[in-house]
Design an enzyme around this catalytic site. Structure first.
Site, short mmCIF file in Angstrom:
data_model
loop_
_atom_site.label_atom_id
_atom_site.label_comp_id
_atom_site.label_asym_id
_atom_site.label_seq_id
_atom_site.Cartn_x
_atom_site.Cartn_y
_atom_site.Cartn_z
N GLY A 1 1.14 -1.38 0.00
CA GLY A 1 0.21 -0.47 0.18
C GLY A 1 0.64 1.58 -0.14
N GLU B 1 5.54 -2.91 1.43
CA GLU B 1 5.63 -2.54 0.16
C GLU B 1 4.88 -1.42 -0.38
OE1 GLU B 1 5.72 -1.74 -3.46
OE2 GLU B 1 3.60 -3.14 -4.08
N CYS C 1 2.33 0.63 -8.28
CA CYS C 1 3.73 1.21 -7.58
C CYS C 1 4.67 1.99 -8.30
CB CYS C 1 3.57 0.25 -6.38
SG CYS C 1 3.77 -1.03 -6.92
#
Length: 466
Positions: A205, A228, A262
């Site tokens: 997140g 992460e 991401c």
């Protein structure tokens, strides 16, 4: 909406997809704790059989699975089909990683047997994201189950329906009751779970939430915390020969999944005065189709996850403009009550680039005079997840690889091209432990080293009084 009820809606239409109760952390953790001894003692071959049965269930339900992900996230159907394939593919990758990184080793030296084996931590919590609501938590769940842990999974409050679907597939696979438990809710439920009687937490997140979890875990060093947390990823274009191919790499890096990966490129760094690539990127951005998941032809990207996310991105964009950015392609929102956003490009050279993770289709352009300045600009971030170079030669890439600060460094490939069969993750505020990919086996079990003899073998030969 009652405080105890969670409602999930289709971001494209606002239609209700799922409703359910929130909370229940204590009960879920107690169930996982009760199931932990039996699951840890279950033979690895039997655990492997169950995760392979899960893979078969995923493949059998692939179409319905992909359609549900598309409805709940707004991602195009072509993309959610690749996500479902990744969920299934993760099983064999995890089995191999378990054997190679957390398997048993044995040997003998000077008549003493040596062994290395691994034990599960016990009860692990998983906090999942909304951008890949099946694939990314699955990257924690499968390795953790193979290692013999029991789990409590709290999905993103934006994607509870996908989590429930996964739960049904695990039940079909024969996973015993209590081994994988689900709780739903927002940040308050996540905090409750992080503070519960668990042996570790596996998180994917935002950096903001990850930092809060690290603070919450500060006084419990005995608990594993795998994080992460995304990135502000640079893409450097230098001495590019094929402009069209390079523009396609930039567009994929920046705008795939509506910028909600991401590993999306947030900053494109170019040599000052080289306008060809920027012109090609802007021309390609004009042609990218933004639409709903089931449109034909299929869109390149859908909406961002929710109106609140679109509102936040608009504020981030306004800050870039207010900081001196030159708008090259505006951030448009055709429907004020829906979170569809256009791909946006802004030149922040000489202005104030953002070092926040603007989790959407916003690309910042930074012009630099020389290669050293390009490296410096690429590393000018507290994150360190992904970085990429387009163009140059082997020597230039070797220099980029050596001097860049990231866990994923690609050449002439998009920044968001990563393999589940390799480690995944970064440095700095991007996280630790390389969660969800090949090294997941490392944090799902702890090693136990043993020296053994059949009979006691000990003698004190010095330092004794006569």
């Amino acid at each position: 909406m009652r405080p105890s009820e969670l409602i999930s809606t289709d971001p494209c239409t606002g239609d209700v997809i799922w409703t359910g109760a929130t909370g229940g952390v204590a009960q879920a953790v107690a169930a996982a704790r009760a199931a932990a001894p039996g699951w840890a003692r279950t033979a690895l071959a039997d655990r492997i059989a169950i995760v392979r049965a899960f893979k078969a269930a995923v493949e059998a339900e692939a179409d319905g699975f992909a359609r549900l992900i598309a409805r709940e996230t707004g991602k195009p159907l072509w993309e959610t089909r690749t996500e479902v394939a990744s969920v299934a593919g993760k099983v064999e990758i995890s089995i191999t990683a378990q054997a190679e990184r957390a398997g048993e080793r044995a040997g003998e030296a000077a008549g003493v047997r040596q062994a290395l084996r691994h034990k599960p931590h016990g009860v692990l919590a998983v906090l999942g994201p909304y951008n890949f609501p099946a694939h990314l938590p699955n990257g924690h769940i499968v390795p953790a189950l193979l290692a013999g842990n029991t789990l409590v999974f709290k999905p993103s409050e934006q994607t509870p329906a996908v989590a429930d679907f996964m739960g049904r597939l695990w039940a079909q696979a024969g996973l015993p009751a209590g081994v994988l438990n689900f709780v739903h809710g927002g940040g308050d439920v996540g905090r409750d779970l992080a503070g519960a009687d668990i042996d570790g937490l596996l998180f994917t997140g935002s950096a903001h939430v990850g930092a809060a979890l690290a603070r919450q875990f500060a006084d419990t060093p005995q608990r594993i915390l795998a994080l992460e947390m995304g990135g502000n990823n640079p893409l450097v274009a230098w001495d590019v020969s094929d402009i069209d191919a390079a523009a396609a790499l930039v567009a994929q890096s920046a705008f795939l999944s509506a910028g909600q990966r991401c590993t999306n490129a947030r900053r494109l760094i170019v040599r000052d005065g080289d306008e060809r690539l920027l012109a090609a990127v802007l021309g390609l951005a004009d042609r990218l189709i933004v639409g709903v998941p089931f449109d034909e032809p299929q869109p390149f990207m859908g909406p961002v996850i929710a109106n609140a996310a679109a509102d936040g991105l608009q504020r981030g964009w306004d800050a870039l403009v207010g900081g001196g950015g030159k708008v090259l392609r505006p951030l448009n929102r055709p429907q004020p009550d829906r979170p569809f956003l256009s791909p946006a490009v802004i030149d922040v050279t000489g202005g104030t680039p953002s070092d926040d993770e603007l989790f959407g289709p916003i690309l910042q352009i930074i012009r630099v005079p020389d290669w050293d300045a390009a490296i410096a600009a690429a590393n000018a971030t507290r994150f360190g997840l992904a970085a990429g170079l387009i163009g140059g030669d082997t020597a230039l890439f070797d220099d980029f690889w050596a001097r860049s600060r990231a866990g994923i460094v690609n050449w002439n490939r998009p920044t968001n091209g990563a393999s589940s069969a390799a480690p995944f993750g970064g440095v700095g505020h991007s996280g630790n432990h390389r969660p969800s990919a090949y090294y997941a086996a490392d944090y799902c079990a702890f090693p136990v080293a043993t020296l053994a003899s059949d009979t006691p073998a000990g003698a004190i030969t010095t330092g004794l009084m006569p």
